[in-house]
Design a protein around this motif. Structure first.
Motif, mmCIF file in Angstrom:
data_model
loop_
_atom_site.group_PDB
_atom_site.id
_atom_site.type_symbol
_atom_site.label_atom_id
_atom_site.label_comp_id
_atom_site.label_asym_id
_atom_site.label_seq_id
_atom_site.Cartn_x
_atom_site.Cartn_y
_atom_site.Cartn_z
ATOM 1 N N ILE A 42 83.371 -72.132 -43.976
ATOM 2 C CA ILE A 42 82.654 -71.083 -43.263
ATOM 3 C C ILE A 42 83.475 -70.641 -42.067
ATOM 4 O O ILE A 42 83.880 -71.458 -41.235
ATOM 5 C CB ILE A 42 81.277 -71.576 -42.796
ATOM 6 N N GLU A 43 83.706 -69.348 -41.984
ATOM 7 C CA GLU A 43 84.381 -68.762 -40.824
ATOM 8 C C GLU A 43 83.470 -67.717 -40.212
ATOM 9 O O GLU A 43 83.092 -66.751 -40.872
ATOM 10 C CB GLU A 43 85.717 -68.140 -41.227
ATOM 11 N N VAL A 44 83.102 -67.920 -38.949
ATOM 12 C CA VAL A 44 82.131 -67.051 -38.278
ATOM 13 C C VAL A 44 82.756 -66.457 -37.023
ATOM 14 O O VAL A 44 83.319 -67.177 -36.196
ATOM 15 C CB VAL A 44 80.858 -67.827 -37.889
ATOM 16 N N THR A 45 82.628 -65.140 -36.905
ATOM 17 C CA THR A 45 82.953 -64.453 -35.658
ATOM 18 C C THR A 45 81.688 -63.744 -35.212
ATOM 19 O O THR A 45 81.159 -62.899 -35.938
ATOM 20 C CB THR A 45 84.089 -63.435 -35.844
ATOM 21 N N ALA A 46 81.171 -64.111 -34.045
ATOM 22 C CA ALA A 46 79.875 -63.594 -33.606
ATOM 23 C C ALA A 46 79.939 -63.131 -32.162
ATOM 24 O O ALA A 46 80.517 -63.808 -31.313
ATOM 25 C CB ALA A 46 78.802 -64.673 -33.755
ATOM 26 N N GLY A 47 79.318 -61.981 -31.903
ATOM 27 C CA GLY A 47 79.215 -61.523 -30.530
ATOM 28 C C GLY A 47 78.256 -62.355 -29.718
ATOM 29 O O GLY A 47 78.391 -62.494 -28.504
ATOM 30 N N GLY A 48 77.256 -62.940 -30.387
ATOM 31 C CA GLY A 48 76.304 -63.829 -29.735
ATOM 32 C C GLY A 48 76.620 -65.273 -30.068
ATOM 33 O O GLY A 48 77.749 -65.725 -29.940
ATOM 34 N N ASP A 49 75.595 -66.014 -30.508
ATOM 35 C CA ASP A 49 75.790 -67.395 -30.920
ATOM 36 C C ASP A 49 76.315 -67.441 -32.347
ATOM 37 O O ASP A 49 75.875 -66.678 -33.204
ATOM 38 C CB ASP A 49 74.475 -68.172 -30.847
ATOM 39 N N ALA A 50 77.209 -68.360 -32.632
ATOM 40 C CA ALA A 50 77.778 -68.430 -33.980
ATOM 41 C C ALA A 50 76.818 -69.108 -34.953
ATOM 42 O O ALA A 50 76.513 -68.577 -36.021
ATOM 43 C CB ALA A 50 79.115 -69.166 -33.945
ATOM 44 N N LEU A 51 76.328 -70.293 -34.610
ATOM 45 C CA LEU A 51 75.360 -71.034 -35.424
ATOM 46 C C LEU A 51 74.147 -71.312 -34.538
ATOM 47 O O LEU A 51 74.295 -71.864 -33.437
ATOM 48 C CB LEU A 51 75.935 -72.354 -35.936
ATOM 49 N N LYS A 52 72.947 -70.980 -35.051
ATOM 50 C CA LYS A 52 71.790 -71.006 -34.158
ATOM 51 C C LYS A 52 70.527 -71.411 -34.878
ATOM 52 O O LYS A 52 70.281 -71.013 -36.016
ATOM 53 C CB LYS A 52 71.607 -69.619 -33.534
ATOM 54 N N SER A 53 69.684 -72.194 -34.186
ATOM 55 C CA SER A 53 68.305 -72.441 -34.593
ATOM 56 C C SER A 53 67.452 -72.351 -33.339
ATOM 57 O O SER A 53 67.719 -73.061 -32.360
ATOM 58 C CB SER A 53 68.146 -73.804 -35.252
ATOM 59 N N ASP A 54 66.452 -71.481 -33.352
ATOM 60 C CA ASP A 54 65.749 -71.165 -32.112
ATOM 61 C C ASP A 54 64.235 -71.326 -32.196
ATOM 62 O O ASP A 54 63.490 -70.667 -31.480
ATOM 63 C CB ASP A 54 66.102 -69.754 -31.649
ATOM 64 N N GLN A 55 63.766 -72.226 -33.072
ATOM 65 C CA GLN A 55 62.336 -72.491 -33.137
ATOM 66 C C GLN A 55 61.910 -73.329 -31.937
ATOM 67 O O GLN A 55 62.363 -74.459 -31.758
ATOM 68 C CB GLN A 55 61.989 -73.228 -34.433
ATOM 69 N N THR A 56 61.029 -72.785 -31.116
ATOM 70 C CA THR A 56 60.571 -73.498 -29.922
ATOM 71 C C THR A 56 59.111 -73.902 -30.000
ATOM 72 O O THR A 56 58.610 -74.574 -29.093
ATOM 73 C CB THR A 56 60.784 -72.625 -28.666
ATOM 74 N N ASP A 57 58.403 -73.507 -31.067
ATOM 75 C CA ASP A 57 56.974 -73.816 -31.180
ATOM 76 C C ASP A 57 56.710 -75.179 -31.801
ATOM 77 O O ASP A 57 55.586 -75.679 -31.742
ATOM 78 C CB ASP A 57 56.264 -72.737 -32.008
ATOM 79 N N ASP A 58 57.697 -75.769 -32.452
ATOM 80 C CA ASP A 58 57.540 -77.041 -33.128
ATOM 81 C C ASP A 58 58.680 -77.953 -32.695
ATOM 82 O O ASP A 58 59.857 -77.660 -32.956
ATOM 83 C CB ASP A 58 57.547 -76.849 -34.650
ATOM 84 N N ALA A 59 58.342 -79.072 -32.052
ATOM 85 C CA ALA A 59 59.374 -79.967 -31.511
ATOM 86 C C ALA A 59 60.182 -80.657 -32.584
ATOM 87 O O ALA A 59 61.236 -81.223 -32.300
ATOM 88 C CB ALA A 59 58.727 -81.021 -30.607
ATOM 89 N N THR A 60 59.738 -80.625 -33.853
ATOM 90 C CA THR A 60 60.494 -81.253 -34.931
ATOM 91 C C THR A 60 61.414 -80.267 -35.641
ATOM 92 O O THR A 60 62.066 -80.617 -36.618
ATOM 93 C CB THR A 60 59.541 -81.870 -35.972
ATOM 94 N N GLN A 61 61.455 -79.039 -35.148
ATOM 95 C CA GLN A 61 62.319 -78.017 -35.734
ATOM 96 C C GLN A 61 63.260 -77.478 -34.662
ATOM 97 O O GLN A 61 63.406 -78.058 -33.601
ATOM 98 C CB GLN A 61 61.472 -76.911 -36.359
ATOM 99 N N GLY A 62 63.955 -76.398 -34.965
ATOM 100 C CA GLY A 62 64.883 -75.831 -33.993
ATOM 101 C C GLY A 62 66.181 -76.589 -33.875
ATOM 102 O O GLY A 62 66.823 -76.572 -32.831
#
Length: 587
Positions: free
Chosen positions: A247-267
């Protein structure tokens, strides 16, 4: 069907500093000990205890067990022989499947099944299947270009898999912009769990926003993926897992991201294998909860000219835990290379970082149990409220403090940077070295703690600072206790520690690259090490140093000083816990 594993309880990390039990109080050392774990009574007959290594839950296995397990469509859950063909042809397409409808340049899949897409489409592929459907899209030399939407959109399904056919070259690209309230805003967007596998290639152009995004779990099992995104590269809201592939990623923001904040077992973001090469304007890996690496090769450059770079792009960033227990991780970041708002645990693998700020930073606890951790460039090398090194190989180069135990609420009056010190007040932080091999080359304090320092094992070599200026090679507001292991110091000031193990020290000058030797009265070499910076003082403590014995210190073979164990020749000062300096024998 796809695999759903059981839900486990999340780690609970205390908001207060996570300290190890027991600090050594000031007292006289009585005899040498190879790995002493208890000290003698102090002069006021108060019993003392050494610091011990805490068996914490910062291993990758414990962190992952505390999270929801991931939904993934394995390759053996479907058969390529069952595939219905969809032929893409410019602004239209055709298929014999009753589950496929074509309306102009929009192809819609309405039922569960396996579908093979081949050809070129200037349009849009939509999966609108029942909520319990498993849909597999085989991309077999497919090129999908959308001018006003996502190239592939999953609006409904249970689980979706994209398989890259063996030997195929595939590409997707989307609109150049999206409305602010658009839900589907990635080149590949899935409002469902999404798995990518296969042995072919996929080129993704996320022109308007993200590259590949899922509102649930996003899993990459295999394939060769090249991705360029205006904002985030790979985003799995509930979780993002990379188990294999290139995998080769070029991103203006975050390259790899998980942003679930409603469930402490996710994100969380988990990398277990494959090769990931990420260049990002913001964070390389951004996890709302945990960032976990157990295998593979991860290369991150955070803070590029790709797009709208954050003021403080970090290499790996997590809200709860960063757990690095395997693989090879290389990070270059404008801000912290590895950062956690909670804790960081390193238990294996190879971690090499260069940073414009902290090399590895945790707001709570930073522990290194095994593996190789190298900070090539940093302001502060390792920093956390509590730092515990019990194994592995640690190599730190810094322009300020090398290893710093400091909380974020204190203010520094010792001349250090980073999180700050607490003047002469012991504020409870602790730096513990109980094993491993540690090398520090620092312009500021080599080992620094706003609380105390405890060394009970391992081999530690500290070079610097090259000039005093309020800095110390080993500096703390509380006790500096040495009860085992070996510690070599070539710096600007001397240390007067407490603890059971004996030591020698002298004001001796030298330059970077010079070899320092300590020999006993019989001429036997007790210790030898090479200085990484110019120095004005030498300190050594190890199990072979004998109480009251005489030792000679030589620099590049030239005798520089003759010292008696426990005496600072020509004086100097340790940290506040060192009881001052000044050439007198310790109490």
């Amino acid at each position: 069907m796809s695999r759903h594993l059981s839900l486990r309880r999340r780690l609970i990390l205390a908001a207060a500093p996570l300290t190890v039990t027991g600090l050594v109080l000031a007292g006289c050392a009585v005899q040498s000990s190879a790995a002493s774990t208890t000290s003698t009574s102090s002069t006021d007959d108060t019993a003392t205890e050494t610091a011990t290594v805490v068996d914490s839950d910062l291993s990758a296995a414990a962190v992952l067990a505390a999270n929801s397990d991931v939904t993934v469509v394995e390759d053996d859950e479907w058969s390529e022989e069952d595939a219905a063909d969809i032929s893409l042809d410019g602004t239209s397409a055709s298929s014999d499947s009753d589950a496929v409808t074509v309306d102009g340049s929009t192809v819609t899949i309405t039922a569960a099944g396996v579908f093979r897409l081949s050809g070129s489409l200037d349009g849009h592929v939509v999966v609108a299947a029942p909520d319990d459907a498993q849909v597999v899209l085989i991309l077999d030399d497919a090129e999908i270009s959308a001018s006003d939407s996502s190239a592939i959109t999953v609006t409904s399904a249970d689980d979706v898999a994209i398989s890259l056919a063996d030997g195929s070259d595939n590409s997707v690209s989307d609109a150049s912009s999206y409305a602010d309230d658009a839900e589907a805003n990635a080149a590949i967007y899935a409002d469902a769990d999404l798995t990518i596998s296969g042995t072919g290639t996929l080129e993704v152009s996320g022109n308007g926003n993200d590259g590949i995004a899922s509102t649930d779990d996003l899993v990459i099992l295999s394939g060769t993926i090249t991705l360029d995104a205006a904002d985030d590269g790979l985003r799995g809201k509930d979780s993002l897992t990379v188990a294999g592939g290139t995998i080769e990623v070029t991103a203006g923001g975050d390259a790899l991201k998980s942003d679930q904040t409603d469930d402490a077992t996710q994100g969380f973001v988990a990398i277990a294998g494959g090769s990931v090469d990420a260049t990002s304007g913001d964070d390389g890996i951004a996890a709302a909860t945990d960032a976990v690496v157990t295998g593979g090769t991860v290369t991150i450059t955070a803070g590029s000219d790709a797009s709208t770079a954050d003021d403080s792009p970090k290499g790996i960033s997590a809200g709860v835990v960063v757990a690095l227990d395997g693989g090879k991780v290389t990070v270059e970041a404008v801000d912290d290379a590895v950062h956690s708002d909670g804790s960081v645990g390193i238990g294996g693998g190879t971690v090499t970082v260069s940073s414009g700020d902290d090399g590895i930073h945790a707001e709570q606890r930073l522990e290194i149990r095994d593996g190789e951790a190298t900070v090539v460039e940093s302001v502060e090398g390792l920093e956390a409220t509590d730092v515990a090194i019990s194994g592995g190989t640690v190599d730190v180069t810094s322009s300020d403090d090398g290893i710093n135990a400091a909380s974020g609420t204190a203010s520094d009056t010792q001349g250090g940077g980073g999180m700050g010190g607490g003047g002469e007040q012991d504020t409870g932080e602790i730096l513990t070295i109980s094993g491993g091999t540690v090398r520090v080359a620092a312009v500021g304090d080599g080992l620094d703690s706003n609380g105390s320092i405890s060394i009970t094992g391992g081999t530690t070599v500290v070079s610097g600072p090259s000039s005093a200026g309020g800095q110390g090679a080993v500096d703390s507001n509380g006790a500096i206790a040495i009860d085992g292991g070996e510690i070599f110091v070539a710096g600007s000031v001397l240390v007067t520690p407490t603890g059971a193990q004996q030591w020698v020290a002298a004001t001796v000058s030298g330059s970077a690259g010079d070899t320092v030797k300590v020999t006993d009265a019989a001429g036997t070499v007790v210790a030898t090490f090479e200085a990484d910076q110019s120095f004005g003082a030498v300190f050594y403590s190890g199990p072979t140093v004998t109480d009251g014995a005489a030792y000679a210190i030589a620099v590049n073979g030239v005798s520089a000083a003759t010292v008696t164990e426990g005496v600072n020749v020509s004086g100097g000062m340790g940290g506040a816990g060192g009881g001052g300096g000044g050439g007198g024998r310790r109490p």
